[in-house]
Motif scaffolding. Structure first.
Motif, PDB file in Angstrom:
ATOM      1  N   VAL A  19       0.833  -1.196   0.000  1.00  0.00           N
ATOM      2  CA  VAL A  19       0.000   0.000   0.000  1.00  0.00           C
ATOM      3  C   VAL A  19       0.868   1.246   0.000  1.00  0.00           C
ATOM      4  O   VAL A  19       2.024   1.211   0.404  1.00  0.00           O
ATOM      5  N   SER A  20       0.289   2.326  -0.452  1.00  0.00           N
ATOM      6  CA  SER A  20       0.893   3.646  -0.350  1.00  0.00           C
ATOM      7  C   SER A  20      -0.034   4.460   0.535  1.00  0.00           C
ATOM      8  O   SER A  20      -1.215   4.625   0.216  1.00  0.00           O
ATOM      9  N   LEU A  21       0.486   4.956   1.656  1.00  0.00           N
ATOM     10  CA  LEU A  21      -0.355   5.645   2.638  1.00  0.00           C
ATOM     11  C   LEU A  21      -0.258   7.153   2.487  1.00  0.00           C
ATOM     12  O   LEU A  21       0.782   7.693   2.111  1.00  0.00           O
ATOM     13  N   ASP A  22      -1.361   7.836   2.799  1.00  0.00           N
ATOM     14  CA  ASP A  22      -1.421   9.294   2.808  1.00  0.00           C
ATOM     15  C   ASP A  22      -1.190   9.747   4.242  1.00  0.00           C
ATOM     16  O   ASP A  22      -2.072   9.638   5.077  1.00  0.00           O
ATOM     17  N   GLY A  23      -0.025  10.227   4.541  1.00  0.00           N
ATOM     18  CA  GLY A  23       0.257  10.668   5.897  1.00  0.00           C
ATOM     19  C   GLY A  23       1.596  11.361   5.959  1.00  0.00           C
ATOM     20  O   GLY A  23       2.411  11.264   5.048  1.00  0.00           O
ATOM     21  N   PRO A  24       1.831  12.063   7.063  1.00  0.00           N
ATOM     22  CA  PRO A  24       3.120  12.751   7.207  1.00  0.00           C
ATOM     23  C   PRO A  24       4.267  11.754   7.252  1.00  0.00           C
ATOM     24  O   PRO A  24       4.231  10.782   7.988  1.00  0.00           O
ATOM     25  N   GLY A  25       5.267  11.982   6.438  1.00  0.00           N
ATOM     26  CA  GLY A  25       6.429  11.106   6.413  1.00  0.00           C
ATOM     27  C   GLY A  25       6.226   9.807   5.664  1.00  0.00           C
ATOM     28  O   GLY A  25       7.116   8.967   5.647  1.00  0.00           O
ATOM     29  N   GLU A  26       5.091   9.607   5.043  1.00  0.00           N
ATOM     30  CA  GLU A  26       4.806   8.360   4.319  1.00  0.00           C
ATOM     31  C   GLU A  26       5.199   8.536   2.855  1.00  0.00           C
ATOM     32  O   GLU A  26       4.378   8.827   2.003  1.00  0.00           O
ATOM     33  N   ILE A  27       6.479   8.362   2.575  1.00  0.00           N
ATOM     34  CA  ILE A  27       6.952   8.548   1.203  1.00  0.00           C
ATOM     35  C   ILE A  27       7.216   7.226   0.510  1.00  0.00           C
ATOM     36  O   ILE A  27       7.428   7.192  -0.685  1.00  0.00           O
ATOM     37  N   GLU A  28       7.212   6.135   1.276  1.00  0.00           N
ATOM     38  CA  GLU A  28       7.471   4.827   0.695  1.00  0.00           C
ATOM     39  C   GLU A  28       6.230   3.958   0.792  1.00  0.00           C
ATOM     40  O   GLU A  28       5.302   4.253   1.527  1.00  0.00           O
ATOM     41  N   ARG A  29       6.258   2.885   0.049  1.00  0.00           N
ATOM     42  CA  ARG A  29       5.181   1.900   0.153  1.00  0.00           C
ATOM     43  C   ARG A  29       5.423   1.026   1.371  1.00  0.00           C
ATOM     44  O   ARG A  29       6.545   0.849   1.805  1.00  0.00           O
ATOM     45  N   ARG A  30       4.335   0.465   1.896  1.00  0.00           N
ATOM     46  CA  ARG A  30       4.431  -0.427   3.054  1.00  0.00           C
ATOM     47  C   ARG A  30       3.873  -1.787   2.696  1.00  0.00           C
ATOM     48  O   ARG A  30       2.955  -1.894   1.897  1.00  0.00           O
ATOM     49  N   LEU A  31       4.429  -2.824   3.334  1.00  0.00           N
ATOM     50  CA  LEU A  31       3.858  -4.156   3.213  1.00  0.00           C
ATOM     51  C   LEU A  31       2.556  -4.175   3.990  1.00  0.00           C
ATOM     52  O   LEU A  31       2.452  -3.599   5.069  1.00  0.00           O
ATOM     53  N   ALA A  32       1.547  -4.821   3.420  1.00  0.00           N
ATOM     54  CA  ALA A  32       0.235  -4.839   4.050  1.00  0.00           C
ATOM     55  C   ALA A  32      -0.406  -6.202   3.893  1.00  0.00           C
ATOM     56  O   ALA A  32      -0.016  -7.001   3.043  1.00  0.00           O
ATOM     57  N   TYR A  33      -1.410  -6.454   4.725  1.00  0.00           N
ATOM     58  CA  TYR A  33      -2.215  -7.666   4.608  1.00  0.00           C
ATOM     59  C   TYR A  33      -3.632  -7.328   5.028  1.00  0.00           C
ATOM     60  O   TYR A  33      -3.888  -6.301   5.670  1.00  0.00           O
ATOM     61  N   SER A  34      -4.554  -8.190   4.633  1.00  0.00           N
ATOM     62  CA  SER A  34      -5.964  -7.956   4.926  1.00  0.00           C
ATOM     63  C   SER A  34      -6.666  -9.295   5.089  1.00  0.00           C
ATOM     64  O   SER A  34      -6.275 -10.291   4.468  1.00  0.00           O
ATOM     65  N   ASP A  35      -7.707  -9.312   5.918  1.00  0.00           N
ATOM     66  CA  ASP A  35      -8.491 -10.537   6.081  1.00  0.00           C
ATOM     67  C   ASP A  35      -9.254 -10.883   4.805  1.00  0.00           C
ATOM     68  O   ASP A  35      -9.441 -12.042   4.478  1.00  0.00           O
ATOM     69  N   GLU A  36      -9.695  -9.857   4.098  1.00  0.00           N
ATOM     70  CA  GLU A  36     -10.435 -10.031   2.849  1.00  0.00           C
ATOM     71  C   GLU A  36      -9.588  -9.541   1.682  1.00  0.00           C
ATOM     72  O   GLU A  36      -8.856  -8.564   1.825  1.00  0.00           O
ATOM     73  N   PRO A  37      -9.682 -10.181   0.522  1.00  0.00           N
ATOM     74  CA  PRO A  37      -8.908  -9.712  -0.642  1.00  0.00           C
ATOM     75  C   PRO A  37      -9.309  -8.288  -1.045  1.00  0.00           C
ATOM     76  O   PRO A  37     -10.494  -7.942  -1.041  1.00  0.00           O
ATOM     77  N   ILE A  38      -8.302  -7.479  -1.365  1.00  0.00           N
ATOM     78  CA  ILE A  38      -8.520  -6.105  -1.811  1.00  0.00           C
ATOM     79  C   ILE A  38      -7.787  -5.940  -3.134  1.00  0.00           C
ATOM     80  O   ILE A  38      -6.583  -6.204  -3.214  1.00  0.00           O
ATOM     81  N   PRO A  39      -8.483  -5.483  -4.177  1.00  0.00           N
ATOM     82  CA  PRO A  39      -7.808  -5.323  -5.478  1.00  0.00           C
ATOM     83  C   PRO A  39      -6.879  -4.109  -5.490  1.00  0.00           C
ATOM     84  O   PRO A  39      -6.988  -3.210  -4.665  1.00  0.00           O
ATOM     85  N   GLU A  40      -6.001  -4.090  -6.459  1.00  0.00           N
ATOM     86  CA  GLU A  40      -5.082  -2.968  -6.651  1.00  0.00           C
ATOM     87  C   GLU A  40      -5.870  -1.711  -6.983  1.00  0.00           C
ATOM     88  O   GLU A  40      -6.873  -1.742  -7.695  1.00  0.00           O
ATOM     89  N   GLY A  41      -5.416  -0.559  -6.462  1.00  0.00           N
ATOM     90  CA  GLY A  41      -6.038   0.722  -6.767  1.00  0.00           C
ATOM     91  C   GLY A  41      -7.207   1.081  -5.869  1.00  0.00           C
ATOM     92  O   GLY A  41      -7.810   2.138  -6.030  1.00  0.00           O
ATOM     93  N   ARG A  42      -7.529   0.279  -4.895  1.00  0.00           N
ATOM     94  CA  ARG A  42      -8.673   0.526  -4.003  1.00  0.00           C
ATOM     95  C   ARG A  42      -8.229   1.357  -2.803  1.00  0.00           C
ATOM     96  O   ARG A  42      -7.116   1.202  -2.298  1.00  0.00           O
TER      97      ARG A  42
END
Length: 155
Positions: free
Chosen positions: A115-138
């Protein structure tokens, strides 16, 4: 020689897991950082490599184990020192990402994603996981922060 290869392989696996998912011993409060998954992985790899090299050099097996253990202890202590220094030299206090929103940059599942997060200092992508599948761009929202990974839900 097989025990050295096995220990070295396990060490490599621990090292890779610690580098990708974050230190696996962060969740245990043992001696305030006295155990580091990264340092433990490095020590096991050094033990395996030193054992194989000393065995191939023709030393008696007992000396191969003694030298491999000595090199592993030195490697562990040096790696632990470096990890602690890098942790102390990081810029500021790690920011908790819970509540931040962003966009999935790859498909996300319980196995992982990015994921790419909107927040202060969030300039890189982060590894993420979810209980339910989430498509790219959501659009997503962070509900849990664990080490270098975040648990997200679709908005």
């Amino acid at each position: 020689m097989l025990p050295f290869l096995i220990v070295g392989g396990v060490g490599l696996a621990i090292l890779l897991i610690s580098l990708v998912l974050g230190d696996i011993f962060d969740h245990f409060e043992i001696g305030e950082g006295a155990i580091s998954g990264t340092a433990l992985g490095i020590a096991a790899v050094v033990f395996g490599a030193a054992g194989v090299l000393t065995t191939q050099a023709g030393l008696e097996p007992v000396w191969a184990y003694v030298l491999a253990a000595a090199f592993a202890i030195v490697a562990y202590l040096l790696a632990l020192l470096v990890v602690k220094r890098l942790t102390k030299s990081s810029d500021g206090v790690p920011v908790n990402a819970v509540g931040l929103t962003g966009v999935s940059t790859s498909p996300i599942s319980p196995a992982g994603g990015e994921v790419s997060l909107d927040g202060p200092g969030e300039i890189e992508r982060r590894l993420a996981y979810s209980d339910e599948p989430i498509p790219e761009g959501r659009r997503i929202r962070v509900v849990e922060h664990s080490g270098t990974r975040v648990k997200v839900v679709a908005e």
